[in-house]
Enzyme design. Structure first.
Site, PDB file in Angstrom:
ATOM      1  N   ASN A 121      92.600 139.692  20.653  1.00 37.58           N
ATOM      2  CA  ASN A 121      92.285 140.845  21.574  1.00 37.58           C
ATOM      3  C   ASN A 121      91.790 140.702  22.874  1.00 37.58           C
ATOM      4  OD1 ASN A 121      93.374 142.602  19.817  1.00 37.58           O
ATOM      5  ND2 ASN A 121      91.549 143.192  18.777  1.00 37.58           N
ATOM      6  N   ARG A 154     100.959 146.871  21.578  1.00 33.62           N
ATOM      7  CA  ARG A 154     100.066 147.938  22.195  1.00 33.62           C
ATOM      8  C   ARG A 154      99.217 147.504  23.444  1.00 33.62           C
ATOM      9  NH1 ARG A 154      98.339 153.038  21.837  1.00 33.62           N
ATOM     10  NH2 ARG A 154      96.205 153.335  22.303  1.00 33.62           N
ATOM     11  N   CYS A 202     100.786 148.443  16.208  1.00 32.04           N
ATOM     12  CA  CYS A 202     100.505 148.616  14.575  1.00 32.04           C
ATOM     13  C   CYS A 202     100.341 150.117  14.604  1.00 32.04           C
ATOM     14  CB  CYS A 202      99.325 147.907  14.154  1.00 32.04           C
ATOM     15  SG  CYS A 202      99.687 146.106  13.930  1.00 32.04           S
ATOM     16  N   ARG A 259      96.803 156.814  18.244  1.00 31.17           N
ATOM     17  CA  ARG A 259      96.753 155.957  19.172  1.00 31.17           C
ATOM     18  C   ARG A 259      97.044 156.342  20.749  1.00 31.17           C
ATOM     19  NH1 ARG A 259      97.516 149.838  17.622  1.00 31.17           N
ATOM     20  NH2 ARG A 259      95.492 149.472  18.649  1.00 31.17           N
ATOM     21  N   PRO A 260      96.564 157.511  21.017  1.00 32.08           N
ATOM     22  CA  PRO A 260      96.855 158.182  22.411  1.00 32.08           C
ATOM     23  C   PRO A 260      96.297 157.088  23.563  1.00 32.08           C
ATOM     24  CG  PRO A 260      95.238 159.321  21.487  1.00 32.08           C
ATOM     25  CD  PRO A 260      95.282 158.312  20.436  1.00 32.08           C
ATOM     26  N   ILE A 261      96.661 157.462  24.778  1.00 31.65           N
ATOM     27  CA  ILE A 261      96.238 156.653  25.966  1.00 31.65           C
ATOM     28  C   ILE A 261      95.576 157.622  26.789  1.00 31.65           C
ATOM     29  CG2 ILE A 261      97.600 154.539  25.551  1.00 31.65           C
ATOM     30  CD1 ILE A 261      99.333 155.714  27.978  1.00 31.65           C
ATOM     31  N   ASP A 262      95.059 158.968  26.349  1.00 35.31           N
ATOM     32  CA  ASP A 262      94.690 159.831  27.336  1.00 35.31           C
ATOM     33  C   ASP A 262      93.463 159.403  28.143  1.00 35.31           C
ATOM     34  OD1 ASP A 262      93.771 159.925  24.468  1.00 35.31           O
ATOM     35  OD2 ASP A 262      92.378 161.743  25.326  1.00 35.31           O
ATOM     36  N   ASP A 315      88.668 146.202  12.426  1.00 35.70           N
ATOM     37  CA  ASP A 315      89.420 145.190  12.116  1.00 35.70           C
ATOM     38  C   ASP A 315      89.320 144.200  11.019  1.00 35.70           C
ATOM     39  OD1 ASP A 315      91.187 146.040  14.411  1.00 35.70           O
ATOM     40  OD2 ASP A 315      90.620 144.225  15.838  1.00 35.70           O
ATOM     41  N   VAL A 349      87.408 154.651  13.075  1.00 36.86           N
ATOM     42  CA  VAL A 349      88.005 154.782  14.322  1.00 36.86           C
ATOM     43  C   VAL A 349      89.499 154.934  14.149  1.00 36.86           C
ATOM     44  CG1 VAL A 349      88.318 152.956  16.251  1.00 36.86           C
ATOM     45  CG2 VAL A 349      86.421 152.477  14.599  1.00 36.86           C
TER      46      VAL A 349
HETATM   47  N1  EPU Z   1      91.372 156.459  21.905  1.00 35.45           N
HETATM   48  C1  EPU Z   1      91.785 157.675  22.237  1.00 35.45           C
HETATM   49  N2  EPU Z   1      92.424 157.885  23.464  1.00 35.45           N
HETATM   50  C2  EPU Z   1      92.620 156.507  24.316  1.00 35.45           C
HETATM   51  C3  EPU Z   1      92.291 155.355  23.696  1.00 35.45           C
HETATM   52  C4  EPU Z   1      91.510 155.386  22.604  1.00 35.45           C
HETATM   53  O1  EPU Z   1      91.566 158.612  21.512  1.00 35.45           O
HETATM   54  O2  EPU Z   1      92.968 156.732  25.494  1.00 35.45           O
HETATM   55  C5  EPU Z   1      91.128 156.401  20.346  1.00 35.45           C
HETATM   56  C6  EPU Z   1      91.733 155.482  19.544  1.00 35.45           C
HETATM   57  O3  EPU Z   1      92.786 156.090  18.896  1.00 35.45           O
HETATM   58  C7  EPU Z   1      90.738 154.941  18.674  1.00 35.45           C
HETATM   59  C8  EPU Z   1      89.492 154.910  19.326  1.00 35.45           C
HETATM   60  O4  EPU Z   1      89.676 155.624  20.615  1.00 35.45           O
HETATM   61  O5  EPU Z   1      90.588 156.024  17.474  1.00 35.45           O
HETATM   62  C9  EPU Z   1      89.004 153.474  19.694  1.00 35.45           C
HETATM   63  O6  EPU Z   1      90.413 152.892  20.310  1.00 35.45           O
HETATM   64  P1  EPU Z   1      90.230 151.714  21.428  1.00 35.45           P
HETATM   65  O7  EPU Z   1      91.029 151.955  22.467  1.00 35.45           O
HETATM   66  O8  EPU Z   1      88.929 151.338  21.521  1.00 35.45           O
HETATM   67  O9  EPU Z   1      91.118 150.767  20.743  1.00 35.45           O
HETATM   68  P2  EPU Z   1      92.367 149.931  21.593  1.00 35.45           P
HETATM   69  O10 EPU Z   1      92.243 149.234  22.658  1.00 35.45           O
HETATM   70  O11 EPU Z   1      93.624 150.721  21.051  1.00 35.45           O
HETATM   71  C10 EPU Z   1      91.801 147.517  20.749  1.00 35.45           C
HETATM   72  C11 EPU Z   1      92.371 146.546  19.686  1.00 35.45           C
HETATM   73  C12 EPU Z   1      92.566 146.861  18.339  1.00 35.45           C
HETATM   74  C13 EPU Z   1      91.061 146.916  17.845  1.00 35.45           C
HETATM   75  C14 EPU Z   1      90.419 148.162  18.826  1.00 35.45           C
HETATM   76  C15 EPU Z   1      89.093 148.207  18.132  1.00 35.45           C
HETATM   77  C16 EPU Z   1      93.855 145.532  21.409  1.00 35.45           C
HETATM   78  C17 EPU Z   1      95.518 145.395  21.685  1.00 35.45           C
HETATM   79  N3  EPU Z   1      93.861 146.204  20.163  1.00 35.45           N
HETATM   80  O12 EPU Z   1      92.601 148.688  20.480  1.00 35.45           O
HETATM   81  O13 EPU Z   1      93.036 145.716  17.539  1.00 35.45           O
HETATM   82  O14 EPU Z   1      91.086 147.550  16.403  1.00 35.45           O
HETATM   83  O15 EPU Z   1      90.261 147.648  20.012  1.00 35.45           O
HETATM   84  O16 EPU Z   1      88.283 147.064  18.146  1.00 35.45           O
HETATM   85  O17 EPU Z   1      93.100 145.031  21.897  1.00 35.45           O
HETATM   86  C18 EPU Z   1      93.902 144.803  15.607  1.00 35.45           C
HETATM   87  O18 EPU Z   1      93.511 143.463  16.203  1.00 35.45           O
HETATM   88  O19 EPU Z   1      94.463 144.749  14.499  1.00 35.45           O
HETATM   89  C19 EPU Z   1      93.857 145.896  16.454  1.00 35.45           C
HETATM   90  C20 EPU Z   1      94.221 147.076  16.170  1.00 35.45           C
END
Ligand code: EPU
Length: 412
Positions: free
Chosen positions: A22, A91, A115, A120-123, A301, A323
């Site tokens: 990550n 992702r 995964c 997993r939105p990107i809002d 994780d 999460v």
């Molecule tokens: N979320 C939103 N909107 C957004 C972004 C996130 O609602 O625009 C929500 C997510 O759906 C989730 C929460 O906020 O419920 C946290 O998400 P976050 O953005 O922090 O995580 P991520 O960037 O999608 C990264 C890692 C994940 C790890 C998480 C938490 C990468 C590519 N992925 O995900 O890694 O679980 O941070 O530490 O860096 C893994 O390694 O298995 C993995 C899934």
């Protein structure tokens, strides 16, 4: 890819921790933000990294990957729409959005995949890009984003704590003269990316969770950076030791694993550690209670990995995921394998046991697959794990490393 795990393995030995998945994904994307060449050391040989490298090569960068060192030369980089399969597969391809906005003030990209552990939105990313002065359209799974007005300065508050949105916003704003981002979330991997950007010459400061940036002039020089150790990988091998034998994990930053290590110590497991090493020996602990949370809380994780460890406890352990919505599959597998495990929504209650009836399993995400491998190794019969490719997204050479520790695994 499917693997067969035979029973009766005796696990003993050392593992040297790889670079963090990550951290390396955003670091590779951020290599485009340098002037000239970047050398990254301790790069894990995982499929997510290979996919990002393919995207970099598609963008006419030169990428040389030997052992665990990678040299990236972006001299010939030019804008291209990111409408290639690799963006959809992983992702972390969303980090190209921020980087492209910094470099070209526009980006066209297939929406990121990864995964399937929740919606997993990107809002939060998109809202922050709007706050920086960009506009976006999403049509047929393609995100098109472009600049509408000239923002020289911005001050914004992220609408949710998000690892990805925090780093992506830092990237996207680098064209501005000045910005301030509040409510960011900087896990150790995010801090590694900030250190890298600082090495490139970007004047970023982080204080009390507020990031500030002042326009910077970059030098043309070779930047060298070593990726921080993967705390999730380190803990996976340590838990393997606790379940099945004796493992020493070397080159770890144990300060990044404070809470998981404390939980294990308090439960009475045979685990000891220094700043950079963890020693874990097969043992039974008292029941554990875990609720995942943002850093420095318990990492999502590691939730399924600790779920399997819960079979080596005396009593009932309680685990709750907060999460991601869809990360509970391992508890259904535990149940199918004869473990007394009650699942209610995103909560599971597991009763310790030393009888595991192995089944044929199917991995449905990276960490679930790694947890299945641990479960199969402690099982008393042969097990097949299908879709093991998920695990190769994030664990460097895991089959050979577990085999070197004594695990009986065959690739089918
Ligand atoms: N979320 C939103 N909107 C957004 C972004 C996130 O609602 O625009 C929500 C997510 O759906 C989730 C929460 O906020 O419920 C946290 O998400 P976050 O953005 O922090 O995580 P991520 O960037 O999608 C990264 C890692 C994940 C790890 C998480 C938490 C990468 C590519 N992925 O995900 O890694 O679980 O941070 O530490 O860096 C893994 O390694 O298995 C993995 C899934």
């Amino acid at each position: 890819m499917d693997i067969k795990v035979s029973s009766g393995s005796i696990i003993k030995g050392n593992v040297v921790c790889s670079g963090a998945k990550n951290a390396v994904i955003p670091l590779l994307c951020a290599s485009l933000l340098s002037k000239g060449k970047v050398m990254l050391r301790n790069v894990p040989r995982i499929s997510d990294v290979f996919d990002i490298c393919n995207i970099l090569r598609y963008l006419d960068c030169k990428v040389i990957f030997k052992g665990h060192t990678m040299l990236i030369d972006n001299t010939n980089l030019k804008y291209k729409p990111l409408l290639i399969e690799e963006c959809k597969k992983i992702r972390g391809s969303y980090y190209f959005i921020g980087v492209f906005l910094a470099l070209f003030s526009k980006c066209e990209i297939l929406l990121p995949g990864g995964c399937k552990i929740g919606s997993r939105p990107i809002d939060v990313h998109l809202q922050a890009f709007e706050d920086l002065g960009f506009k976006y359209i999403i049509e047929d799974d393609i995100l098109t984003i472009f600049k509408t007005k000239v923002n020289e300065e911005a001050s914004l508050v992220l609408t949710k704590k998000s690892v990805g949105a925090s780093i992506n916003t830092i990237f996207a704003g680098l064209r501005l003269n000045h910005y301030e981002i509040k409510n960011g979330l900087y896990e150790p991997e995010g801090l590694d990316v900030i250190h890298f950007l600082q090495k490139l010459g970007y004047r970023l400061t982080l204080k009390d969770e507020v990031i500030q940036y002042e326009k910077s002039k970059l030098d043309f020089k070779l930047i060298k950076h070593t990726v921080i150790p993967d705390r999730m990988e380190a803990m996976t091998y340590a838990v393997l030791g606790l379940l099945k034998g004796e493992v020493t994990v070397k080159r770890v930053n144990t300060k990044d694993l404070e809470l998981p290590l404390r939980i294990l110590k308090d439960a009475g497991y045979q685990i000891s550690y220094t700043e950079s090493e963890i020693y874990a020996k097969k043992s039974y602990g008292k029941e554990i209670e875990i609720k995942t949370d943002i850093y420095p809380g318990f990492p999502t994780d590691l939730q399924s990995i600790f779920g399997v460890l819960a079979i080596n406890t005396i009593g009932k352990s309680r685990i709750e995921e907060t999460v991601f919505e869809k990360r509970m599959q391992i508890y259904y597998d535990l149940k199918d394998s004869g473990v007394d495990c009650k699942i209610t929504g995103n909560k599971a209650e597991i009763t310790g046991t030393n009888k595991i009836h192995s089944k044929n399993y199917s991995a449905c995400d990276l960490r679930h697959g790694a947890a299945l491998l641990l479960l199969a190794l402690v099982g008393d019969e042969e097990a097949i794990i299908s879709n093991f490719d998920y695990v190769l997204r994030g664990y460097d050479d895991i089959v050979n490393r577990v085999k070197a520790l004594g695990g009986k695994i065959t690739i089918l």
